[in-house]
Design a protein around this motif. Structure first.
Motif, PDB file in Angstrom:
ATOM      1  N   THR A 292       0.826  -1.212   0.000  1.00  0.00           N
ATOM      2  CA  THR A 292       0.000   0.000   0.000  1.00  0.00           C
ATOM      3  C   THR A 292       0.858   1.259   0.000  1.00  0.00           C
ATOM      4  OG1 THR A 292      -1.745  -1.185   1.194  1.00  0.00           O
ATOM      5  CG2 THR A 292      -1.847   1.210   1.219  1.00  0.00           C
ATOM      6  N   THR A 295       2.312   1.701  -3.426  1.00  0.00           N
ATOM      7  CA  THR A 295       1.252   2.038  -4.377  1.00  0.00           C
ATOM      8  C   THR A 295       0.801   3.480  -4.242  1.00  0.00           C
ATOM      9  OG1 THR A 295       0.494  -0.258  -4.363  1.00  0.00           O
ATOM     10  CG2 THR A 295      -1.055   1.393  -5.158  1.00  0.00           C
ATOM     11  N   THR A 296       0.654   3.948  -2.999  1.00  0.00           N
ATOM     12  CA  THR A 296       0.087   5.281  -2.785  1.00  0.00           C
ATOM     13  C   THR A 296       1.120   6.394  -2.750  1.00  0.00           C
ATOM     14  OG1 THR A 296       0.156   4.934  -0.384  1.00  0.00           O
ATOM     15  CG2 THR A 296      -1.892   4.363  -1.514  1.00  0.00           C
ATOM     16  N   SER A 299       0.834   8.643  -5.932  1.00  0.00           N
ATOM     17  CA  SER A 299      -0.451   9.321  -6.080  1.00  0.00           C
ATOM     18  C   SER A 299      -0.695  10.345  -4.976  1.00  0.00           C
ATOM     19  CB  SER A 299      -1.592   8.301  -6.098  1.00  0.00           C
ATOM     20  OG  SER A 299      -1.583   7.515  -4.934  1.00  0.00           O
ATOM     21  N   ALA A 325      -4.055  10.696 -10.137  1.00  0.00           N
ATOM     22  CA  ALA A 325      -3.808  10.004  -8.872  1.00  0.00           C
ATOM     23  C   ALA A 325      -4.485   8.634  -8.854  1.00  0.00           C
ATOM     24  CB  ALA A 325      -4.297  10.855  -7.695  1.00  0.00           C
ATOM     25  N   THR A 329      -2.644   4.897  -8.821  1.00  0.00           N
ATOM     26  CA  THR A 329      -2.996   3.929  -7.780  1.00  0.00           C
ATOM     27  C   THR A 329      -3.465   2.612  -8.387  1.00  0.00           C
ATOM     28  OG1 THR A 329      -3.646   5.735  -6.308  1.00  0.00           O
ATOM     29  CG2 THR A 329      -4.441   3.538  -5.745  1.00  0.00           C
ATOM     30  N   GLY A 333      -1.284  -0.557  -7.964  1.00  0.00           N
ATOM     31  CA  GLY A 333      -2.000  -1.426  -7.030  1.00  0.00           C
ATOM     32  C   GLY A 333      -2.367  -2.766  -7.624  1.00  0.00           C
ATOM     33  N   SER A 372      -5.316   0.430  -1.271  1.00  0.00           N
ATOM     34  CA  SER A 372      -4.651   1.579  -1.903  1.00  0.00           C
ATOM     35  C   SER A 372      -5.672   2.543  -2.483  1.00  0.00           C
ATOM     36  CB  SER A 372      -3.709   1.100  -3.010  1.00  0.00           C
ATOM     37  OG  SER A 372      -2.711   0.257  -2.486  1.00  0.00           O
ATOM     38  N   LEU A 373      -6.676   2.007  -3.170  1.00  0.00           N
ATOM     39  CA  LEU A 373      -7.742   2.866  -3.720  1.00  0.00           C
ATOM     40  C   LEU A 373      -8.517   3.545  -2.599  1.00  0.00           C
ATOM     41  CD1 LEU A 373      -9.061   0.609  -6.625  1.00  0.00           C
ATOM     42  CD2 LEU A 373      -7.973   2.848  -6.874  1.00  0.00           C
ATOM     43  N   THR A 376      -6.186   6.365  -1.150  1.00  0.00           N
ATOM     44  CA  THR A 376      -5.998   7.469  -2.097  1.00  0.00           C
ATOM     45  C   THR A 376      -7.277   8.285  -2.256  1.00  0.00           C
ATOM     46  OG1 THR A 376      -4.308   6.251  -3.321  1.00  0.00           O
ATOM     47  CG2 THR A 376      -5.377   8.065  -4.470  1.00  0.00           C
TER      48      THR A 376
END
Length: 533
Positions: A292, A295-296, A299, A325, A329, A333, A372-373, A376
């Motif tokens: 995570t 991944t983030t 973004s 962004a 992600t 991700g 992650s989504l 974000t």
């Protein structure tokens, strides 16, 4: 003048982003040697209590400092320096009351809380971690003070030093206690002491920066401040909302802490086996955290620009950066989720000495994309002024997790808990995404992006499956007796899969040249900031 202001804002955000990245990587990484030292049962003991500390850590790092800094900055913008100092004083004493109450409840209610979790021996760890709530007011207010004045250095340095000391003490003290023959609950309490020591060092670092102004600001006359109720109301409600929005993974861990072990025991697992199964299940936490964070990290670096654009009403710029962004992600991700799931067995052996629970960890790898989504989208929503609803969505997600634990664990064991985690994080990500679509009034991703990324990710999975089969075809044994072979397979898998995925993403033109420049080159980000300013 405005351009300089935006540049200062951006530089400060970059400093905090780097500090946050370093501390999160350290936070995820130390769990791997700790599991190797204490074993799966020792890891279960530590992880049962960690969410309490994680909650306090988020309060002191994200929730309250952000709101305090915002209130200070608003008053400084209006030239109200005395009122800005009042914010600091009121916040400090209010949070000291909150922290003291948290400490008292945890310390004196430790046995009751531990019994409700199904393991009364956890009470000593809860009593140790209770003291972290006494340090939270000092950390929160000092960081909010510096951030409100636009000085991000003290916050960044204190975060990195605090986490470094904490991780070092946890690892070395655990080694010492295990060597001396102490029981695993005492080892866990020692690890919790490391967290307290790290926070205490963080307080000392901030105090050194504040030593000249501490008495005049923090200890000023409380009765003479006229707007105490307004400051307290803003601090409490907005601080809690931002804090909860950042507690996605902590809430999921908390749901497992209060239900998973108890459900396993209730459904016939022997006590020691249930502890071991929970410890094996918890191996997913550093993997999810690292995935995570990576991944983030790209973004979330765009969030300050989105916040600044919201202040000046540049909605076209907001939509552009929001879509970028989300795209970043999704691209990273999905690769992290499917890539890790494809090489989870050698990765499990490399990091944790055996392949126990690889199937469960494979399922939980998928949650990297959704967590992650969720993180974000929540951060973007905060940046555009939506703080309450993302917090509500996190609470809904935690309730979904708890509900599905009770539905699935009795039938499927820890696999059921893994499925419940994926569903809960998917729920949070979807709720945040729907709200964000309404806010920006445009789709978050184009169909072309989704198709291109899916082709790239599935191609990577197929190649990694062939790569794994090739090891077996050559008769290479990948097991706990050949941990170095597992390491080679895992690292080669990351390299092969990652290079193929990047090649396909570029070949399929998932990112435009402008987007690639914004992601890869800080100069172009600054250029965009200039043009939009």
């Amino acid at each position: 003048m405005e351009t300089k202001k935006y540049h200062a804002f951006w530089r400060g955000a970059i400093i905090l982003t780097i500090a946050s990245f370093v501390t999160k990587v350290l936070s995820a990484f130390y769990r791997i040697p700790y599991q190797n030292i204490a074993g799966d049962i020792g890891f279960y003991i530590y992880q049962q209590i960690y969410p309490f500390y994680g909650f306090c850590l988020i309060l002191a790092t994200y929730g309250f400092p952000i709101i305090i800094s915002k209130m200070i900055a608003e008053r400084l913008e209006r030239g109200e320096h005395k009122e800005a100092e009042s914010v600091i004083c009121v916040s400090f004493w209010f949070l000291l009351v909150i922290g003291s109450m948290g400490c008292i409840v945890l310390f004196f209610g430790a046995h009751t809380i531990a019994s409700l979790m199904g393991d009364a021996h956890l009470d000593k760890l809860i009593r140790v971690i209770a003291f972290s709530f006494l340090l939270m007011p000092f950390l929160s207010v000092a960081r909010g003070y510096f951030q409100g004045f636009g000085n991000m250095i003290p916050t960044a340095i204190s975060q990195v030093i605090e986490q470094t000391i904490r991780v070092s003490i946890i690892v070395f003290l655990s080694l010492f206690l295990i060597k001396k023959g102490f029981d695993l609950y005492t080892v866990g309490a020692g690890a919790m002491f490391g967290s307290i020591a790290g926070s205490f060092i963080g307080v000392i670092v901030l105090f050194l920066y504040l030593r000249k102004d501490f008495r005049s600001i923090f200890l000023q006359g409380f009765k003479g401040i006229y707007n105490k109720k307004r400051i307290i109301g803003t601090l409490f409600w907005q601080g809690i909302a931002i804090c909860v929005s950042n507690l996605v993974l902590i809430f999921i861990q908390m749901a497992d802490s209060v239900s998973l072990y108890s459900l396993l025991v209730q459904n016939g697992e022997p006590v020691e086996i249930a502890k071991m199964l929970k410890g094996i299940y918890d191996r997913s936490i550093p993997l999810m955290q690292l995935g995570t964070v990576v991944t983030t990290s790209f973004s979330l670096s765009l969030i300050p620009m989105i916040t600044a654009a919201k202040e000046r009403g540049d909605y076209a710029f907001i939509r552009e950066k929001v879509q970028l962004a989300i795209k970043i992600t999704f691209v990273i991700g999905l690769a992290a989720s499917l890539g890790l799931a494809s090489i989870i067995r050698p990765t499990n052996i490399m990091l944790f000495a055996n392949d126990d629970g690889s199937g469960v960890l494979g399922i939980l790898s998928i949650s990297i994309l959704f967590s992650s989504l969720a993180i974000t989208t929540a951060s973007i929503l905060q940046g555009v002024g939506q703080t309450v609803k993302p917090a509500i969505f996190v609470v809904i997600g935690a309730c979904v997790k708890l509900l599905f634990n009770y539905m699935f664990v009795p039938h499927f064991g820890v696999i059921g808990a893994a499925i419940a985690t994926v569903i809960a994080l998917l729920c949070i990500a979807l709720l945040n995404s729907v709200l964000l679509i309404r806010v920006v009034n445009e789709p978050l991703m184009q169909r072309k992006t989704i198709i291109g990324v899916t082709i790239g990710a599935l191609s990577m999975v197929v190649v990694l499956a062939g790569f794994t089969y090739m090891f077996e075809w050559f008769g290479v044994q990948v097991n706990e007796e050949h941990r170095e072979i597992a390491m080679i397979q895992a690292l080669l898998g990351v390299s092969v899969g990652g290079l193929l995925y990047v090649f396909l993403i570029l070949k399929l033109r998932v990112f435009t040249a402008k987007e690639l420049g914004a992601v890869m080159k800080h100069e172009k980000v600054q250029s965009s900031l200039k043009k939009s300013g």
